[in-house]
Scaffold this active site. Structure first.
Site, PDB file in Angstrom:
ATOM      1  NE  ARG A 237      -4.222  -1.534   0.071  1.00 43.66           N
ATOM      2  CZ  ARG A 237      -4.346  -2.618  -0.700  1.00 43.66           C
ATOM      3  NH1 ARG A 237      -3.381  -2.945  -1.549  1.00 43.66           N
ATOM      4  NH2 ARG A 237      -5.437  -3.361  -0.655  1.00 43.66           N
ATOM      5  CD  GLU A 266      -3.321   3.088  -5.170  1.00 43.08           C
ATOM      6  OE1 GLU A 266      -4.308   2.385  -5.463  1.00 43.08           O
ATOM      7  OE2 GLU A 266      -2.300   2.636  -4.668  1.00 43.08           O
ATOM      8  CG  HIS A 284      -3.538  -0.915  -6.611  1.00 41.43           C
ATOM      9  ND1 HIS A 284      -3.909  -0.304  -5.440  1.00 41.43           N
ATOM     10  CD2 HIS A 284      -3.492  -2.248  -6.318  1.00 41.43           C
ATOM     11  CE1 HIS A 284      -4.089  -1.210  -4.494  1.00 41.43           C
ATOM     12  NE2 HIS A 284      -3.838  -2.402  -5.004  1.00 41.43           N
TER      13      HIS A 284
HETATM   14  C1  DGY Z   1      -5.860  -6.305  -2.894  1.00 43.69           C
HETATM   15  O1  DGY Z   1      -6.574  -7.277  -3.171  1.00 43.69           O
HETATM   16  O2  DGY Z   1      -5.826  -5.816  -1.771  1.00 43.69           O
HETATM   17  C2  DGY Z   1      -5.035  -5.751  -3.998  1.00 43.69           C
HETATM   18  O3  DGY Z   1      -4.167  -4.765  -3.583  1.00 43.69           O
HETATM   19  C3  DGY Z   1      -5.955  -5.196  -5.039  1.00 43.69           C
HETATM   20  O4  DGY Z   1      -6.636  -4.123  -4.461  1.00 43.69           O
END
Ligand code: DGY
Length: 319
Positions: A237, A266, A284
């Site tokens: 993240r 984002e 992402h």
């Molecule tokens: C998740 O599944 O958390 C990935 O980062 C996609 O958002």
């Protein structure tokens, strides 16, 4: 009367029609400006919600009168106020495991691309700069046999470590809240404190969940500790990293390069990162293959249906 489900992001058409055959479905258009108003209206009488990528907190859930479940099509759940949902008796479910290998593949793609300047050299070639044999400015870093430092040896972190160990003969070291002997042993992975990991790894990959302990874990002081040839990868993240400190480290060549899939804000629309040649920026897409996204959607659908049928879903975050 059919139960009502709010779909709060794009979802596979097959899953959408399965939902429509069982429930009354309201889909929130992800691009719509008045999303909060529409969301507040739709969730007031919703029994369930399914989707991803939208921050759902106390404010935008306050109208929900009979919500039983939010089924997130993601493994991460930092977009949700877990405690509040627990207090309200609303289940929060996620989709772990099915995306582990896909996300680890992307981490390695970023690592290799940043190490070997793949995206930069691709653009360099296409723009006609290849007029003589590639020279020092185009040289990258070797990966084979180097030291890979993983921050967060969870399922995804371990899958990345396996790629490094078996595929590239790398020495693996990791930092975690506590040692994970079972995952570490087969990979001969060494547990170390964060500072040691930062100062001795050639490649550093962030694979931790975002939580109070991991927020801004990597900032200026941590970039200062890294080696000048280090390659930094974040597939976890954005908020685990102080993005300005990262940009500063890249601009001043305090580290060699970075490969990023996640950002503090984002979607990333404007950023000094876009001016830099030594960073690979992806939108992402850690889990974004057709197969894996389908598996995630199916799992999220199963979680939702179970909860609305009165059964316990498989992956409850706030049990
Ligand atoms: C998740 O599944 O958390 C990935 O980062 C996609 O958002």
């Amino acid at each position: 009367m059919k139960k009502k489900v709010v779909v709060f992001s794009q979802i596979d058409p097959k899953i959408l029609s399965q939902l429509e055959s069982k429930y009354q479905v309201a889909q929130i258009n992800p691009k719509q400006g008045d999303i909060n108003e529409q969301l507040l209206r739709e969730i007031a009488d919703a029994d369930g919600m399914i989707g991803a990528g939208r921050r759902l907190n106390q404010d935008n859930l306050k109208t929900a009168k009979k919500l039983k479940i939010i089924s997130s099509v993601s493994v991460g759940y930092d977009n949700y106020d877990v405690e509040y949902l627990k207090q309200q008796g609303i289940w929060l479910t996620n989709t772990p495991h099915v995306l582990t290998e896909t996300t680890a593949d992307l981490a390695f793609t970023l690592l290799m691309s940043a190490a070997r300047k793949v995206t930069h050299l691709d653009s360099w070639t296409k723009h006609g700069h290849w007029t003589r044999t590639a020279g020092v400015a185009q040289f990258g870093q070797d990966v084979y046999g180097k030291t890979l430092g993983i921050i967060g040896l969870g399922h995804i972190g371990a899958a990345i470590a396996r790629r490094g160990f078996y595929g590239f003969n790398m020495n693996i070291q990791y930092h975690n809240r506590k040692p994970c002997i079972e995952r570490a042993e087969p990979l001969k992975a060494k547990y170390c404190d964060l500072d040691t990991l930062l100062s001795t790894s050639d490649f550093i990959v962030i694979a931790v969940d975002l939580n109070e302990q991991s927020k801004a874990l990597i900032g200026q002081a941590q970039f200062e500790k890294m080696q000048k040839h280090a390659v930094f990868v974040n597939i976890a993240r954005g908020s685990v990293v102080d993005e300005s400190a990262l940009i500063e480290a890249l601009e001043n060549h305090k580290i060699f390069a970075a490969g990023l899939d996640v950002y503090q804000k984002e979607p990333l629309q404007e950023s000094r990162l876009f001016q830099l040649e030594n960073v690979v920026t992806l939108p992402h897409v850690g889990s974004a293959t057709a197969e894996t996204r389908m598996k995630m959607a199916n799992l999220a659908y199963d979680n939702l249906v179970k909860a609305l049928d009165g059964d316990e879903p498989q992956y409850i975050v706030n049990k």
